[in-house]
Design a protein around this motif. Structure first.
Motif, PDB file in Angstrom:
ATOM      1  N   GLY A 100       0.805  -1.206   0.000  1.00  0.00           N
ATOM      2  CA  GLY A 100       0.000   0.000   0.000  1.00  0.00           C
ATOM      3  C   GLY A 100       0.840   1.258   0.000  1.00  0.00           C
ATOM      4  O   GLY A 100       0.542   2.232  -0.711  1.00  0.00           O
ATOM      5  N   ASP A 121       1.146   3.600  -3.211  1.00  0.00           N
ATOM      6  CA  ASP A 121       0.148   4.591  -2.819  1.00  0.00           C
ATOM      7  C   ASP A 121      -1.256   4.047  -3.078  1.00  0.00           C
ATOM      8  O   ASP A 121      -2.094   4.673  -3.723  1.00  0.00           O
ATOM      9  N   PRO A 135      -4.694   2.874  -1.641  1.00  0.00           N
ATOM     10  CA  PRO A 135      -5.598   2.927  -0.476  1.00  0.00           C
ATOM     11  C   PRO A 135      -6.302   1.606  -0.199  1.00  0.00           C
ATOM     12  O   PRO A 135      -6.632   1.301   0.946  1.00  0.00           O
ATOM     13  N   THR A 136      -6.536   0.792  -1.238  1.00  0.00           N
ATOM     14  CA  THR A 136      -7.193  -0.510  -1.025  1.00  0.00           C
ATOM     15  C   THR A 136      -6.293  -1.435  -0.216  1.00  0.00           C
ATOM     16  O   THR A 136      -6.741  -2.114   0.714  1.00  0.00           O
ATOM     17  N   LEU A 149      -6.215  -0.229   3.331  1.00  0.00           N
ATOM     18  CA  LEU A 149      -7.462  -0.559   4.015  1.00  0.00           C
ATOM     19  C   LEU A 149      -7.462  -2.021   4.459  1.00  0.00           C
ATOM     20  O   LEU A 149      -7.858  -2.347   5.583  1.00  0.00           O
ATOM     21  N   ARG A 169      -2.733   6.463  11.101  1.00  0.00           N
ATOM     22  CA  ARG A 169      -3.138   7.865  10.978  1.00  0.00           C
ATOM     23  C   ARG A 169      -2.706   8.732  12.161  1.00  0.00           C
ATOM     24  O   ARG A 169      -3.200   9.828  12.324  1.00  0.00           O
ATOM     25  N   SER A 199      -8.347   8.618   0.398  1.00  0.00           N
ATOM     26  CA  SER A 199      -7.246   7.918  -0.252  1.00  0.00           C
ATOM     27  C   SER A 199      -5.920   8.558   0.119  1.00  0.00           C
ATOM     28  O   SER A 199      -4.941   7.878   0.407  1.00  0.00           O
ATOM     29  N   SER A 200      -5.893   9.894   0.123  1.00  0.00           N
ATOM     30  CA  SER A 200      -4.645  10.552   0.451  1.00  0.00           C
ATOM     31  C   SER A 200      -4.279  10.317   1.910  1.00  0.00           C
ATOM     32  O   SER A 200      -3.114  10.162   2.257  1.00  0.00           O
ATOM     33  N   ASP A 260      -5.125   7.602   3.631  1.00  0.00           N
ATOM     34  CA  ASP A 260      -4.599   6.243   3.674  1.00  0.00           C
ATOM     35  C   ASP A 260      -3.169   6.229   3.177  1.00  0.00           C
ATOM     36  O   ASP A 260      -2.323   5.496   3.653  1.00  0.00           O
ATOM     37  N   GLY A 261      -2.900   7.031   2.147  1.00  0.00           N
ATOM     38  CA  GLY A 261      -1.544   7.066   1.616  1.00  0.00           C
ATOM     39  C   GLY A 261      -0.562   7.592   2.643  1.00  0.00           C
ATOM     40  O   GLY A 261       0.607   7.197   2.654  1.00  0.00           O
TER      41      GLY A 261
END
Length: 493
Positions: free
Chosen positions: A50, A54, A56-57, A60, A128, A487-488, A490-491
């Motif tokens: 991931g 980059d 996000p899936t 996750l 995060r 997404s960002s 998660d990145g």
């Protein structure tokens, strides 16, 4: 037959319930072990993917697997602690005489549990909250901590199979203990690597099986494809390695524990050109009924030559070897493990050939049905492997040094049967709760995915540690995990 009846009559009344209690708790605990040992590694592989792409899936999936990892670890600590207490409560003779020799393995495992708990807490908290690289690097020690726990327990078990690192005084008590020799016994290497790779194979197939079921139900999105491909690829690569290691450990048993090997292969008389029996039943008079007989194969497998001499059960007195029933149990467990391992190799080859030729996943429904069943089959193989190890060593708890009957507690058998009944009820509640939590998590995640795909805001977003404290977020302001901001974020994690 009369010898077997005589041996059973001499066994203490509390021996059977003590063995049943230990067997039940061990069989229950070992269901969780593959996920505890190998899921951190699989999760970090997905996490790395991931971050590198980059994706996000992938992130996750890694976050959700980390939540499962934490819950599984909590349940595993409970069942593992019960086992630790049972060694002292059910087998005081073993721990009282031999604890100073091999007990360091349990100490290592305890420290590994503590370290792994701290690392899992940091890893969960870091989603995060930490910079992505820092968070990932803090997770890297997790697989090492899991392997350290496996190191401790396998060192103890390998010592019980091939005890060394001590001398005996005039009273038969161990003295002059050499800790390094007690840890690194002849069976430690073969057992440890066979076990570790088995955990990787099992965890990979169990995780992939969840997404294989989803695939069969028509969920063909990237989430399910990636959730299947990464763990299944890891398991598929490890499967042929495990098959080779399994052959190696069987040969180690042949050389270092010949009577156990005789039980595994139900060999009655020492001889050359020994046939291989697939399944079949050994009788107290040495005859074998049922099964498939393959001439000379056992000698060939043991020493690569048909004239290889294979030690039989009758090479030692009846009091020093497994009974015919125990030998049959060990033999069936060994054969089931080998059959499952062989089928998994074929499944891995199927997957690999399709990928190499077409660069895609297999399309056949039979492949996906097989993949969905592979996780359960792997767990069965792990269970039968432990049955082979423990039953094949009978009647010894410390091979050729202490019998199981000498180590058992003096607690009344009635009390032990009551304890077994209580443990069964408690474990049913624990595993039922564990399953209920997993199903609730799955439902919540599926609802979040459906809302994302439908373009609606998610009422309870995964904006913090999975199943940890979350600040309240109004539904109207909740970020969509599928949009650019999620997404960002998660990145960044």
């Amino acid at each position: 037959m009369h010898t077997t009846v005589h041996l059973l009559a001499e066994a203490p009344a509390q021996l059977l319930p003590a063995r049943e209690l230990m067997a039940f708790t061990l069989a229950s605990h070992i269901i969780l072990v593959p996920m505890g040992v190998a899921l951190p590694f699989i999760t970090l592989v997905m996490h790395y993917r991931g971050l590198r792409h980059d994706d996000p899936t992938a992130l996750l999936l890694a976050r959700r697997w980390s939540a499962v990892m934490a819950i599984q670890f909590a349940v595993g600590v409970v069942t593992g602690t019960v086992l630790s207490f049972e060694f002292g409560l059910l087998w005081p003779g073993l721990m009282g005489r031999w604890g100073d020799v091999f007990g360091i393995g349990f100490g290592v495992e305890a420290w590994a549990f503590f370290l792994e708990a701290v690392l899992i807490a940091i890893y969960l908290y870091g989603w995060r909250r930490l910079k992505p690289r820092t968070h990932f690097l803090l997770g890297l020690p997790l697989p090492a901590a899991a392997l350290l726990g496996a190191f401790g327990i396998l060192a103890a078990n390998a010592w019980m199979n091939t005890p060394q690192g001590f001398s005996l005084d005039s009273d038969g008590n161990p003295v002059d203990v050499n800790i390094w020799k007690a840890i690194f016994t002849p069976m430690f290497g073969p057992q440890y690597w066979h076990f570790v790779v088995a955990m990787v194979v099992t965890a990979g197939y169990v995780v992939a099986g969840v997404y294989a079921v989803g695939w069969l139900r028509g969920r063909r999105d990237r989430y399910h494809r990636l959730g299947f491909t990464v763990p299944f690829t890891i398991a598929a690569v490890a499967t042929p390695v495990q098959f080779v290691l399994g052959d190696a450990i069987a040969r180690s048993v042949f050389h270092k524990q010949p009577v156990k090997f005789a039980a595994m292969e139900i060999v009655w008389e020492t001889d050359t050109h020994v046939p291989e029996y697939l399944f079949g039943r050994l009788h107290p008079d040495g005859s074998i009924s049922g099964g498939i007989k393959i001439p000379q194969l056992d000698s060939i497998l043991a020493g690569f030559r048909p004239d290889t001499k294979v030690t039989g059960l009758t090479s030692v007195p009846a009091s020093d070897r497994p009974t015919a029933t125990q030998a049959t149990i060990a033999h069936w467990a060994f054969d089931i493990m080998v059959v499952i391992g062989s089928l998994l190799v074929l499944l891995a080859l199927w997957y690999g050939l399709v990928w190499l030729r077409h660069r895609r996943l297999p399309a056949s429904k039979w492949f996906w049905r097989s993949a969905a069943c592979a996780g359960v089959a792997s767990v069965v193989a792990v269970e039968t492997g432990w049955i082979t190890t423990e039953v094949g060593r009978q009647p010894w708890i410390v091979y050729q040094n202490m019998r199981v009957a000498e180590a058992v507690t003096s607690t009344r058998s009635t009390t032990l049967w009551i304890m077994l009944a209580v443990v069964i009820v408690v474990y049913a509640f624990i595993f039922g709760s564990f399953l209920a939590v997993l199903l609730k998590m799955r439902t919540r995640w599926r609802l979040a995915d459906e809302q994302r795909l439908a373009g609606h805001p998610v009422a309870a977003p995964e904006t913090d540690t999975p199943y940890g404290p979350r600040p309240p977020v109004p539904a109207a302001d909740a970020p969509d995990p599928g949009d650019g901001s999620a997404s960002s974020e998660d990145g960044r994690s």
